[in-house]
Design an enzyme around this catalytic site. Structure first.
Site, PDB file in Angstrom:
ATOM      1  N   CYS A  82       0.830  -1.209   0.000  1.00  0.00           N
ATOM      2  CA  CYS A  82       0.000   0.000   0.000  1.00  0.00           C
ATOM      3  C   CYS A  82       0.875   1.274   0.000  1.00  0.00           C
ATOM      4  CB  CYS A  82      -0.981  -0.058   1.162  1.00  0.00           C
ATOM      5  SG  CYS A  82      -2.434   0.937   0.880  1.00  0.00           S
ATOM      6  N   HIS A 175      -3.270  -5.092   1.705  1.00  0.00           N
ATOM      7  CA  HIS A 175      -2.522  -5.383   2.937  1.00  0.00           C
ATOM      8  C   HIS A 175      -2.505  -6.884   3.258  1.00  0.00           C
ATOM      9  CE1 HIS A 175      -1.938  -1.336   4.785  1.00  0.00           C
ATOM     10  NE2 HIS A 175      -2.950  -1.014   3.996  1.00  0.00           N
ATOM     11  N   GLU A 177      -0.666  -8.451   5.192  1.00  0.00           N
ATOM     12  CA  GLU A 177      -0.325  -8.694   6.614  1.00  0.00           C
ATOM     13  C   GLU A 177      -1.556  -8.634   7.518  1.00  0.00           C
ATOM     14  OE1 GLU A 177      -0.075  -5.888   5.105  1.00  0.00           O
ATOM     15  OE2 GLU A 177      -0.410  -4.229   6.516  1.00  0.00           O
TER      16      GLU A 177
END
Ligand code: GLN
Length: 195
Positions: A82, A175, A177
């Site tokens: 991002c 994202h 994660e």
């Protein structure tokens, strides 16, 4: 019992934003991590993750902390998520972001809408054959516009590139994660093993 961690160290730019979740992901993969806030820390890393957050702020902090040159010239694998992808891009549509210009793509900030328009969607990873969709979390995500044929598209959403690879650099507009799916982080760790 903890699995033995490999000798490689992944630095995570820890100036601002969503760096903790990357650390948690790499812990799951038994990879050593180091938060980067000072230039000397970059020398200890085999790879670097540029997390999401606010690219305008991170761009300023990179200069304030004297990190720009070392981050730009670091030759090991890099992974930008991002805002991190914006920082690694050649050019950003917001002139307040001074990018590191490591990947020949142009980025457009907030191309998928505002914070309130954040969403999760299933995408297909083109490097895999099992077709299990990946849950991609989009939060004020940038558009990644490819300007060089050497950039490989690893996933698309509505015909836009959302996961790309250029040499040993991986960029995602979403994202990875923030999910429990470790496949994209594994892909990144494989890049380190190849070095
Ligand atoms: N919109 C942010 C920026 O341009 C990125 C958002 C994010 O990293 N989730 O910096």
């Amino acid at each position: 019992m903890n699995k033995k961690k490999s000798g490689k160290i992944v630095g995570i730019l820890g100036l601002q934003g969503a760096y903790q979740k990357h650390i948690d992901m790499l812990d799951q993969l038994s990879v050593k991590t180091l938060l980067i806030r000072y230039p000397e820390e970059i020398d200890k890393c085999d790879a670097i993750i540029f997390p999401g957050g606010e690219s305008t702020t991170m761009s300023k902090l990179i200069d304030n902390m004297g990190l720009r040159e070392k981050l730009k010239n670091f030759s090991g694998p890099k992974f930008g998520t991002c805002a991190g992808a914006i920082l690694l891009s050649e050019y950003c549509d917001d002139e307040r972001v001074n990018t590191l210009a490591n990947v020949p793509i142009n980025t457009k900030r907030n191309a998928y809408g505002r914070q309130i328009e954040s969403f999760v969607t299933e995408i297909q990873l083109s490097n895999e054959h099992n077709h299990t969709p990946f849950p991609a979390v989009f939060i004020r995500a940038p558009d990644l516009v490819i300007i060089n044929n050497d950039v490989e598209v690893l996933a698309e959403y509505k015909k836009k590139s959302v996961l790309v690879k250029y040499k040993n650099i991986l960029l995602s507009s979403f994202h990875p994660e923030l999910t429990n799916d470790i496949r994209i982080h594994k892909l990144f760790i494989n890049l380190i093993e190849l070095e």
